[in-house]
Every structure is written in structure tokens, then in C-alpha cells.
Design a protein around this motif. Structure first.
Motif, PDB file in Angstrom:
ATOM      1  N   ASN A 138     -42.254  30.676  18.633  1.00  0.00           N
ATOM      2  CA  ASN A 138     -41.567  29.956  17.557  1.00  0.00           C
ATOM      3  C   ASN A 138     -42.523  29.945  16.367  1.00  0.00           C
ATOM      4  O   ASN A 138     -43.392  29.076  16.251  1.00  0.00           O
ATOM      5  N   TYR A 139     -42.379  30.931  15.487  1.00  0.00           N
ATOM      6  CA  TYR A 139     -43.342  31.112  14.397  1.00  0.00           C
ATOM      7  C   TYR A 139     -43.321  29.951  13.404  1.00  0.00           C
ATOM      8  O   TYR A 139     -44.360  29.594  12.833  1.00  0.00           O
ATOM      9  N   ASP A 140     -42.170  29.361  13.201  1.00  0.00           N
ATOM     10  CA  ASP A 140     -42.099  28.221  12.284  1.00  0.00           C
ATOM     11  C   ASP A 140     -42.940  27.060  12.811  1.00  0.00           C
ATOM     12  O   ASP A 140     -43.711  26.446  12.061  1.00  0.00           O
ATOM     13  N   LYS A 141     -42.800  26.756  14.079  1.00  0.00           N
ATOM     14  CA  LYS A 141     -43.572  25.664  14.671  1.00  0.00           C
ATOM     15  C   LYS A 141     -45.064  26.004  14.704  1.00  0.00           C
ATOM     16  O   LYS A 141     -45.919  25.151  14.445  1.00  0.00           O
ATOM     17  N   LEU A 142     -45.359  27.265  15.010  1.00  0.00           N
ATOM     18  CA  LEU A 142     -46.757  27.696  15.049  1.00  0.00           C
ATOM     19  C   LEU A 142     -47.412  27.556  13.681  1.00  0.00           C
ATOM     20  O   LEU A 142     -48.503  26.993  13.552  1.00  0.00           O
ATOM     21  N   ASN A 143     -46.739  28.049  12.651  1.00  0.00           N
ATOM     22  CA  ASN A 143     -47.303  27.972  11.299  1.00  0.00           C
ATOM     23  C   ASN A 143     -47.398  26.525  10.807  1.00  0.00           C
ATOM     24  O   ASN A 143     -48.334  26.155  10.084  1.00  0.00           O
ATOM     25  N   GLU A 144     -46.442  25.706  11.218  1.00  0.00           N
ATOM     26  CA  GLU A 144     -46.486  24.286  10.849  1.00  0.00           C
ATOM     27  C   GLU A 144     -47.683  23.602  11.512  1.00  0.00           C
ATOM     28  O   GLU A 144     -48.374  22.781  10.887  1.00  0.00           O
ATOM     29  N   VAL A 158     -58.083  29.243  10.184  1.00  0.00           N
ATOM     30  CA  VAL A 158     -57.528  29.205  11.538  1.00  0.00           C
ATOM     31  C   VAL A 158     -56.952  30.579  11.833  1.00  0.00           C
ATOM     32  O   VAL A 158     -56.205  31.140  11.016  1.00  0.00           O
ATOM     33  N   VAL A 159     -57.316  31.124  12.983  1.00  0.00           N
ATOM     34  CA  VAL A 159     -56.769  32.400  13.449  1.00  0.00           C
ATOM     35  C   VAL A 159     -56.286  32.202  14.883  1.00  0.00           C
ATOM     36  O   VAL A 159     -57.054  31.757  15.735  1.00  0.00           O
ATOM     37  N   VAL A 160     -55.019  32.513  15.124  1.00  0.00           N
ATOM     38  CA  VAL A 160     -54.445  32.410  16.469  1.00  0.00           C
ATOM     39  C   VAL A 160     -54.166  33.829  16.958  1.00  0.00           C
ATOM     40  O   VAL A 160     -53.438  34.595  16.305  1.00  0.00           O
ATOM     41  N   ILE A 161     -54.743  34.180  18.114  1.00  0.00           N
ATOM     42  CA  ILE A 161     -54.629  35.534  18.656  1.00  0.00           C
ATOM     43  C   ILE A 161     -53.956  35.462  20.023  1.00  0.00           C
ATOM     44  O   ILE A 161     -54.466  34.817  20.946  1.00  0.00           O
ATOM     45  N   TYR A 162     -52.813  36.115  20.132  1.00  0.00           N
ATOM     46  CA  TYR A 162     -52.027  36.128  21.364  1.00  0.00           C
ATOM     47  C   TYR A 162     -51.826  37.567  21.814  1.00  0.00           C
ATOM     48  O   TYR A 162     -51.375  38.409  21.042  1.00  0.00           O
ATOM     49  N   LYS A 163     -52.217  37.840  23.058  1.00  0.00           N
ATOM     50  CA  LYS A 163     -52.104  39.203  23.595  1.00  0.00           C
ATOM     51  C   LYS A 163     -52.735  40.227  22.646  1.00  0.00           C
ATOM     52  O   LYS A 163     -52.169  41.281  22.341  1.00  0.00           O
ATOM     53  N   VAL A 167     -51.272  36.250  15.521  1.00  0.00           N
ATOM     54  CA  VAL A 167     -49.897  35.776  15.337  1.00  0.00           C
ATOM     55  C   VAL A 167     -49.810  34.654  14.300  1.00  0.00           C
ATOM     56  O   VAL A 167     -48.716  34.283  13.867  1.00  0.00           O
ATOM     57  N   ALA A 168     -50.955  34.110  13.911  1.00  0.00           N
ATOM     58  CA  ALA A 168     -50.993  33.120  12.828  1.00  0.00           C
ATOM     59  C   ALA A 168     -52.386  33.142  12.221  1.00  0.00           C
ATOM     60  O   ALA A 168     -53.379  33.276  12.948  1.00  0.00           O
ATOM     61  N   GLU A 169     -52.444  32.999  10.906  1.00  0.00           N
ATOM     62  CA  GLU A 169     -53.732  33.056  10.210  1.00  0.00           C
ATOM     63  C   GLU A 169     -53.596  32.345   8.871  1.00  0.00           C
ATOM     64  O   GLU A 169     -52.651  32.585   8.134  1.00  0.00           O
ATOM     65  N   LYS A 170     -54.521  31.459   8.591  1.00  0.00           N
ATOM     66  CA  LYS A 170     -54.464  30.711   7.348  1.00  0.00           C
ATOM     67  C   LYS A 170     -55.877  30.395   6.869  1.00  0.00           C
ATOM     68  O   LYS A 170     -56.765  30.124   7.676  1.00  0.00           O
ATOM     69  N   LEU A 430     -53.966  21.761  19.632  1.00  0.00           N
ATOM     70  CA  LEU A 430     -53.795  22.770  20.676  1.00  0.00           C
ATOM     71  C   LEU A 430     -52.447  22.629  21.373  1.00  0.00           C
ATOM     72  O   LEU A 430     -51.811  23.629  21.727  1.00  0.00           O
ATOM     73  N   LYS A 431     -52.002  21.399  21.567  1.00  0.00           N
ATOM     74  CA  LYS A 431     -50.684  21.171  22.157  1.00  0.00           C
ATOM     75  C   LYS A 431     -49.602  21.813  21.294  1.00  0.00           C
ATOM     76  O   LYS A 431     -48.683  22.463  21.801  1.00  0.00           O
ATOM     77  N   GLY A 432     -49.718  21.661  19.974  1.00  0.00           N
ATOM     78  CA  GLY A 432     -48.744  22.246  19.062  1.00  0.00           C
ATOM     79  C   GLY A 432     -48.698  23.754  19.152  1.00  0.00           C
ATOM     80  O   GLY A 432     -47.622  24.365  19.155  1.00  0.00           O
ATOM     81  N   VAL A 433     -49.889  24.387  19.239  1.00  0.00           N
ATOM     82  CA  VAL A 433     -49.931  25.839  19.371  1.00  0.00           C
ATOM     83  C   VAL A 433     -49.303  26.268  20.689  1.00  0.00           C
ATOM     84  O   VAL A 433     -48.488  27.201  20.737  1.00  0.00           O
ATOM     85  N   LEU A 434     -49.661  25.579  21.763  1.00  0.00           N
ATOM     86  CA  LEU A 434     -49.139  25.944  23.092  1.00  0.00           C
ATOM     87  C   LEU A 434     -47.618  25.789  23.156  1.00  0.00           C
ATOM     88  O   LEU A 434     -46.925  26.617  23.757  1.00  0.00           O
ATOM     89  N   GLU A 435     -47.105  24.748  22.537  1.00  0.00           N
ATOM     90  CA  GLU A 435     -45.657  24.539  22.555  1.00  0.00           C
ATOM     91  C   GLU A 435     -44.907  25.550  21.695  1.00  0.00           C
ATOM     92  O   GLU A 435     -43.692  25.719  21.850  1.00  0.00           O
TER      93      GLU A 435
END
Length: 439
Positions: A138-144, A158-163, A167-170, A430-435
Motif C-alpha cells: 500500500n504505497y499511499d500508507k507507506l509514503n504517509e 529514509v530509505v525503505v528497501i523491500y526484496k 520502495v520508498a525514499e524521502k 516500524l509498525k506503519g511500514v510493516l502494515e
């Protein structure tokens, strides 16, 4: 008139007493400001104005007045014109506080570096990745969630790396994907990994006793490298940044930062007295140096066999005046390169088909240190007791001052990098990213 003179004399005496008792603190304040300014300007390529406004603007460091001379590659900091410290920049080695005038003109060995791969896509090179959209995100939730730790929370990146995919970077204003940011104590995790690499290459065994000559005639001779990696040696150490302490004296007054912990007595029981110690991390840097015949080999090894090997080409490890890597505190790199470090652990030491350290090393650094209450491994921090209640217990992370983090979540195939100037509600973030990512 006599009363006025007596009051003036009394005030002078008070000022003299205050200066006398606080002068050592001025040394630390000016030292921090000069070193941080030199590194920020010459390693990270920021301006003096930006550095003073953002990095040196907190009490009591903001008491210092900073000056940069770019032609001489030096920074000086003065506190009330009572005490001035100088830091110089050395190409390939970063910035260091000087203690004598001779330090400013001394010659230094520098590490040999590999050329960056700007053709291969990230993470195995530095080129941009092909757009990849995961249906389970859910990219909207991830970016939020990512955006929520900027602004007043003072995140810089912030850099989020999945597989293996970003997938998110700001980034905050003034920062980009190419900005080098200080990892502070995340450097400890780099150092620990160097020991993992050396053990993989049969250069040492962490179960060996620490090779410290000064310890051979007392109980300290029983301290192993493993005990030091887990900060469970029982050695005395005061890690207090709010006063003149072991750690502040080491970072801002010592020529050889590897020696201070070595000279400390044994206060607790070996393997049963966890105590967080930056002195121990620098002692380990000195032990690493002893594994090589020459100083040049020691300098090169950290880059050739780990940092440049996995393409962290932006990283600069700063050294002390004696030429030791300051393993407790001073590694600079871009957020994406810090992400590569997390991915190396996510893949249990395998980097694009090559095993950099043994597969079980990742398990080793994430194994709780006895008496640490499940919060610490081998120079990594843990969630083993579920301190972050909404985050998997096998999550572990590199941790640095002011909120620098590289989180590794093995079961979720996830690495999260956060660089900052202040701490945040880690569990909530972290909970927000995981969800945002359905497993």
C-alpha cells in the motif's frame, strides 16, 4: 566606591572560579564543534552556515564560534575566546582534532579505494533501478508513514528497501541520495562486520583471547574477542556524554583512541557484566590492526574486503591521530549505501553470489548478550524481548546517536534506513511500514 570595588572583586573571583572548574568542559565543547564542523564541511560538503544552523545548534555546543579555512582544509572552534580547538581534513581519512602544531603538517597513509560501479542498478551498483511495483504494498500508507518522521522529527533521510528494491525514499531539504551522513555508533556495526569477514577468511577466531599484552598478568587475560564484541568484558567504562567522562575524553582529547579501554581495570565479571562502551569498539579497532603486518594493510582491508566490496563507495571511515579507524563513531555514507550494509545482513553475508562473511555471522550479531536484557548483540541492537511490541522479535539494527538506524527485518525481506537529528517513536514508525506491506 569601596563597596563597588569589593563587589567587582567578588564578581571577578566568581568568574575565575567558574572558568577554572569549567575549563575542561570548554575543551570538549570546542573539540566537538571543531571536529563536527570539519567533517560536515569537508567530508559531507555542507556549508559552515548550514552546519552551525543544523548540526551544532544545540546546547552547549552552540556556545562555540566556528571558523572554516577552506584553503587550509581546517576548522577552528572557540568558546568565549577562552579556548580554541582545531580540526584538519585529510583526504581519504576524514577530519581529526589536532593536539599539537606538528599534527597539522604530518604525513599520513591513506586507504586504497575501488572505483564505484555507476552502471549496474542498485543495490549491486549505483545506477537507478527499473521501476518495480509490488501488488502487496500500500504505497499511499507507506509514503504517509515515511513522511510522518520528517518535519518536527528532524529526519534527514529514509530509505525503505523491500526484496532488494527501494520502495520508498524521502529526503529533507538540503539532502539528496548523494548526501553523506554520519552514522555515529552505526560505525560499531561496521567494525563488528570486519571481524566477521576476518573470521570467514581465517585471519582470527572471535573465541580467541584478546591479544593485549598489558592484560597477560591479571584476570583480564581471560577476556575474549567475543566478550569485547558483545561489550560484556567486565571492564570499567563511563559512557556519559553530559560530562567529562571516559568517552568524551577519548573522542576529543586522545591521540590513540584504542588505548583508553585497554588501560581500564576489570570491575565486573567476564561474560556477565554488559556495559555499553565506545572504548571497547575502538579497542577492537586496535586489535584488528594487529592482525596485519603493516598499517597500510589495515587501512585497506576495511574497504577492500567489506565497504567497497559491497559498493558502499561513498563511505569515509575517519581515523584518529594514531591512524586507527574510530570504530565507535565516525563513518559517513549516503543513506542508500547504509542500505547496502543492511542488505548484506539480510542476505546473511552473501553479496551478489559472493559470501563476504559466514552465513551464521548474521545470527551471531543478533544473539542477545548475557545480562543485556535482550537488547544487545555483537555491536548491534536487538528487539529480542519485544521492546518494540509491534515489531518482530528477530529484527535487529545498527544504532547511532540522534536516531541513525539501519533496521534489518529478515522475515519480511526488509531493510529500513533512517538518518536524523533526533529520536522518534520507533515502534509506531516500524509498525506503519510493516502494515503497508502484506506478507
Amino acid at each position: 566606591m569601596k563597596i563597588f570595588k569589593r563587589i567587582l572583586l567578588l564578581l571577578c573571583i566568581v568568574v575565575i572560579i567558574a572558568v577554572f572548574f569549567n575549563y575542561p568542559k570548554l575543551n570538549i565543547i570546542a573539540g566537538y564543534s571543531a571536529k563536527n564542523t570539519a567533517s560536515s564541511v569537508f567530508v559531507a560538503k555542507r556549508t559552515l552556515e548550514f552546519t552551525d544552523k543544523t548540526d551544532n545548534n544545540f546546547s552547549p555546543i552552540n556556545l562555540a564560534t566556528d571558523l572554516v579555512k577552506k584553503d587550509k582544509k581546517e576548522a577552528t572552534s572557540s568558546v568565549f575566546n577562552l579556548l580554541t580547538r582545531k580540526a584538519i581534513y585529510r583526504e581519504g581519512l576524514g577530519a581529526v582534532l589536532t593536539l599539537t602544531e606538528e599534527d597539522e603538517t604530518a604525513t599520513y597513509l591513506v586507504p586504497k579505494r575501488a572505483k564505484a560501479d555507476n552502471i549496474t542498478p542498485y543495490p549491486y551498483g549505483n545506477a537507478e533501478q527499473k521501476d518495480t511495483v509490488f501488488a502487496n504494498i500500500n504505497y499511499d500508507k507507506l509514503n504517509e508513514t515515511v513522511a510522518s518522521v520528517f518535519g518536527k522529527n528532524q529526519s534527514r533521510a529514509v530509505v525503505v528497501i523491500y526484496k532488494d528494491q527501494i520502495v520508498a525514499e524521502k529526503y529533507a531539504d538540503g539532502f539528496t541520495k548523494d548526501s553523506k551522513i554520519l552514522g555515529w555508533s552505526m560505525t560499531k556495526s561496521i567494525m563488528s562486520t570486519v571481524f566477521g569477514v576476518m573470521q570467514h577468511q581465517n585471519k582470527l577466531k572471535i573465541t580467541d583471547k584478546a591479544p593485549i599484552d598489558a592484560w597477560q598478568n591479571d584476570e583480564r587475560k581471560n577476556i575474549s574477542i567475543h566478550n569485547l564484541l558483545q561489550m560484556n568484558s567486565g571492564l570499567e567504562w563511563d559512557e556519559n556524554y553530559d560530562k567529562i567522562s571516559d568517552v568524551t575524553k577519548m573522542l576529543f582529547l586522545e591521540r590513540d583512541m584504542t588505548a583508553m579501554q585497554e588501560n581500564k581495570p576489570l570491575l565486573g565479571k567476564i561474560n556477565a557484566s554488559w556495559n555499553y562502551s565506545s572504548g571497547t569498539s575502538n579497542l577492537l579497532s586496535g586489535i584488528a590492526r594487529k592482525q596485519f603486518k603493516t598499517h597500510q594493510e589495515y587501512l585497506d582491508y576495511w574497504y577492500t574486503n567489506l565497504i567497497d566490496k559491497i559498493g558502499m563507495n561513498s563511505m569515509v571511515l575517519e581515523t584518529d591521530l594514531a591512524g586507527n579507524y574510530v570504530a565507535s563513531s565516525y563513518a559517513w555514507a549516503t543513506p542508500r549505501d547504509w542500505g547496502k550494509f543492511g542488505l548484506l545482513y539480510l542476505h546473511k553475508g552473501n553479496w551478489n553470489g559472493e559470501q563476504i562473511f559466514d552465513k551464521d555471522w548474521a545470527n551471531y550479531v543478533a544473539t542477545p548478550t548475557p545480562t543485556s536484557n535482550g537488547i544487545y548483540g555483537a555491536q548491534f541492537w536487538l528487539n529480542a524481548e519485544g521492546q518494540m511490541k509491534d515489531v518482530p522479535k528477530n529484527m535487529y539494527f545498527a544504532d547511532g546517536y540522534q536516531g541513525q538506524r539501519v533496521y534489518v527485518l529478515p522475515d519480511q525481506d526488509l531493510v529500513i534506513v533512517r538518518m536524523a537529528l533526533s529520536w522518534m517513536e520507533e515502534n509506531k514508525f516500524l509498525k506503519g511500514v510493516l502494515e503497508s506491506i502484506k506478507q
